[in-house]
Design an enzyme around this catalytic site. Structure first.
Site, PDB file in Angstrom:
ATOM      1  N   THR A  86     -13.398 -13.164  17.635  1.00  4.25           N
ATOM      2  CA  THR A  86     -12.826 -14.049  16.589  1.00  4.25           C
ATOM      3  C   THR A  86     -11.484 -13.813  16.555  1.00  4.25           C
ATOM      4  OG1 THR A  86     -13.293 -12.721  14.703  1.00  4.25           O
ATOM      5  CG2 THR A  86     -15.092 -13.828  15.454  1.00  4.25           C
ATOM      6  N   ASP A  87     -10.650 -14.493  15.743  1.00  2.00           N
ATOM      7  CA  ASP A  87      -9.200 -13.933  15.478  1.00  2.00           C
ATOM      8  C   ASP A  87      -9.110 -12.654  15.010  1.00  2.00           C
ATOM      9  OD1 ASP A  87      -8.609 -16.504  16.904  1.00  2.00           O
ATOM     10  OD2 ASP A  87      -8.034 -17.493  14.911  1.00  2.00           O
ATOM     11  N   CYS A  88      -9.742 -12.553  13.815  1.00  2.48           N
ATOM     12  CA  CYS A  88      -9.941 -11.308  13.124  1.00  2.48           C
ATOM     13  C   CYS A  88     -10.513 -10.105  13.971  1.00  2.48           C
ATOM     14  CB  CYS A  88     -10.450 -11.188  11.925  1.00  2.48           C
ATOM     15  SG  CYS A  88     -11.747 -12.401  11.673  1.00  2.48           S
ATOM     16  N   TYR A  89     -11.597 -10.404  14.691  1.00  3.52           N
ATOM     17  CA  TYR A  89     -12.138  -9.218  15.459  1.00  3.52           C
ATOM     18  C   TYR A  89     -12.287  -9.644  17.090  1.00  3.52           C
ATOM     19  CZ  TYR A  89     -14.307  -7.723  11.103  1.00  3.52           C
ATOM     20  OH  TYR A  89     -14.660  -7.148   9.828  1.00  3.52           O
ATOM     21  N   PRO A  90     -11.294  -9.500  17.742  1.00  5.51           N
ATOM     22  CA  PRO A  90     -11.056  -9.931  19.079  1.00  5.51           C
ATOM     23  C   PRO A  90     -11.748  -9.296  20.031  1.00  5.51           C
ATOM     24  CG  PRO A  90      -9.080  -8.548  18.288  1.00  5.51           C
ATOM     25  CD  PRO A  90      -9.868  -8.768  16.972  1.00  5.51           C
TER      26      PRO A  90
END
Lengths: 134, 388
Positions: free
Chosen positions: B128-132
């Site tokens: 995800t954007d926050c958990y790449p």
């Protein structure tokens, strides 16, 4: 005459030789093969019940040991690992002959001379503390 | 003369508390009578060590760099739940491993963590954007984790069925191997030493009760699932069928691998042996009378597990003294009985808890909320129709 149960362990170099035949021919021993696991050129295990004169049995065992074959007196191929056993009693549920039973203080005791080697206890043990050595 | 929790705790702090096990207290009550015994004894310890499937661990792994929102998680090949926040998981005791099946499951991973072993952690994510990060493959030990606590939704059954098999085929069950044609009976209890059988109406055990849990000091966190206080009871109040259960919580980092063990029931699945000890404060004569119960007065039913229905028939009502004797007579047939929970280990746990209290290392916690009586359990109705 006496009867004895022994477990033979064949190292790699002894796997190709007719050791059991020598026991009959030279030492006049009768035997029953109870369990056998021989992988030629790797290693082997043989559980024998041998019958004969005490001196002949002893001489036969010396002969086997001279040929690098491990010989162990044995009552049962079932072993209980006391470090893993918690004395729950689940194995006693399937031991029809009372070889595995609970003592008065609720510890598990293994009377290996009573064992008929049905090996149901191996399956019944939740701790996997019981195994067959061959 | 009634005592309070506070008075007992003050005696524990002074090293003056009289603490005995639920087995030892039986003779004390016989010698002194309930009234005098209630004044003399301050705490009675109870314990059990048996298979408790409804168990598991909440774990927090900490964040890697770059961080991952773990979606699919395995630990030593055992799947853990990926539906919590980024690096939180719940590892269930009965989850089998992908390679070894039931021979090595969640309970074994939990045991290995408590034993200080390294565990292989593999996780995947969409990214995800926050958990790449999308993948992670590493090794973790218990000491590396932020939090690790057992939260077992249903432990220490107050009473449980004994099992028999009236069919012509051998059965592999969570009650062990049941031989055909009523060949054997299995049962699982520490009987007169069992925690909830010594407090049948839950007068002292409730939410917040401090307990011995896997070698650590844990707590009763809630009523256990399938909590049944509406069960049939004898005239004194002791349940005669499965009754109350407890949800337990405790810090894995303080536990001892001896008291939390992975277990395998052939043909059934993985389970976990959990060691639990619960102290019962002797607040008054009523509680002393309850803890002096003996195996001969505690009953359960021998249930035929070969009937593939929820409601299985009982072939006989038997006392735990009969079950412990080694055999039970059913319609003239003498049938061998075998335990499934370890009384030997339960006694060890009760002794250890007794020593903690005597040494002033363990104090009683009064429940902050009592559990409901008259709570019945529901079944699950199968409703027809794919959509509603």
């Amino acid at each position: 005459m006496m009867t004895k149960k022994i477990l033979l362990s064949f190292p790699q170099k002894a796997t190709g030789q007719p050791m059991a035949m020598e026991l009959i021919k030279t030492y006049h021993l009768d035997f029953n093969i109870l369990k056998a696991y021989i992988d030629d050129n790797v290693k082997g295990t043989l559980l024998l019940e041998i019958k004969g004169e005490e001196a002949d049995i002893e001489a036969g065992i010396v002969f086997l040991r001279q040929n690098q074959i491990g010989v162990k007196d044995i009552q049962s191929i079932v072993e209980v690992d006391e470090k893993k056993c918690v004395s729950c009693g689940a194995c006693t549920a399937v031991c029809a002959v009372g070889a595995l039973e609970m003592t008065d203080d609720w510890s598990l005791v293994h009377h290996d001379d009573k064992c008929l080697e049905c090996l149901l206890c191996v399956k019944a043990c939740p701790m996997r503390a019981i195994h067959a050595i061959i | 003369m009634a005592k309070t929790y506070q008075e007992i705790n003050e005696k524990i702090a002074r090293g003056e508390a009289v603490v005995v096990t639920a087995e030892e207290v039986i003779d004390i009550v016989k010698e002194r009578g309930v009234k005098e015994a209630a004044e003399y004894v301050d705490v009675v310890t109870t314990a059990t060590f048996g298979p408790m499937c409804s168990s598991g661990a909440f774990l927090n792994f900490g964040h890697s760099d770059p961080p991952i929102r773990m979606g699919e998680i395995t630990m030593n090949g055992v799947e853990a739940y990926g539906g919590l926040a980024a690096v939180d998981t719940y590892l269930g005791a009965t989850q089998p491993s992908q390679d070894k099946g039931i021979e090595y499951g969640g309970a074994h991973v939990i045991h290995d963590l408590i034993a200080g072993k390294e565990v292989h952690l593999v996780a995947k994510s969409q990214g995800t954007d926050c958990y790449p990060r999308k993948e992670l493959d590493t090794w973790v030990k218990l000491e590396d984790l932020n939090e690790a606590y057992l939260f077992n939704p249903r432990n220490v059954y107050q009473n449980y069925n004994a099992a028999i098999n009236a069919s012509s085929h051998r059965m592999y069950t969570y009650m062990g191997i049941l031989q055909p044609n009523m060949g054997n009976i299995t049962y699982s209890t520490s009987g007169e030493l069992s925690p909830l059988l010594n407090d049948p109406l839950l007068k002292t055990i409730g939410m917040g009760t401090r307990i011995f849990f896997g070698g650590a000091q844990g707590h009763v966190s809630w009523m256990g699932t399938q909590f049944n206080t509406a069960c049939p009871r004898d005239d004194k109040g002791y349940p005669q069928t499965p009754g109350a259960t407890l949800a337990l919580i405790g810090n894995m980092k303080e536990m001892n691998p001896k008291y939390i063990r992975g277990a395998v029931y052939e043909g059934y699945g993985t389970s976990m042996f959990v060691g639990v000890g619960i102290p019962i404060p002797i607040l008054n004569e009523e509680i002393m009378a309850f803890v002096s119960v003996e195996n001969k007065d505690l009953y359960t039913n021998v249930i035929d597990y070969s009937v593939p229905k929820k409601a299985k028939p009982s072939l006989k009502k038997v006392s735990y003294a009969e079950l412990r004797s080694g055999s039970v007579d059913i319609n003239g047939k003498i049938i061998k009985t075998s335990p499934l929970s370890s009384l030997k280990m339960a006694r060890e746990i009760a002794e250890e808890l007794t020593n903690w209290i005597k040494k002033g290392e363990f104090f009683l916690q009064e429940p902050i909320q009592s559990f409901p009586m008259g709570n019945a359990i529901k079944g699950l109705e199968i409703k027809e129709g794919e959509s509603r």
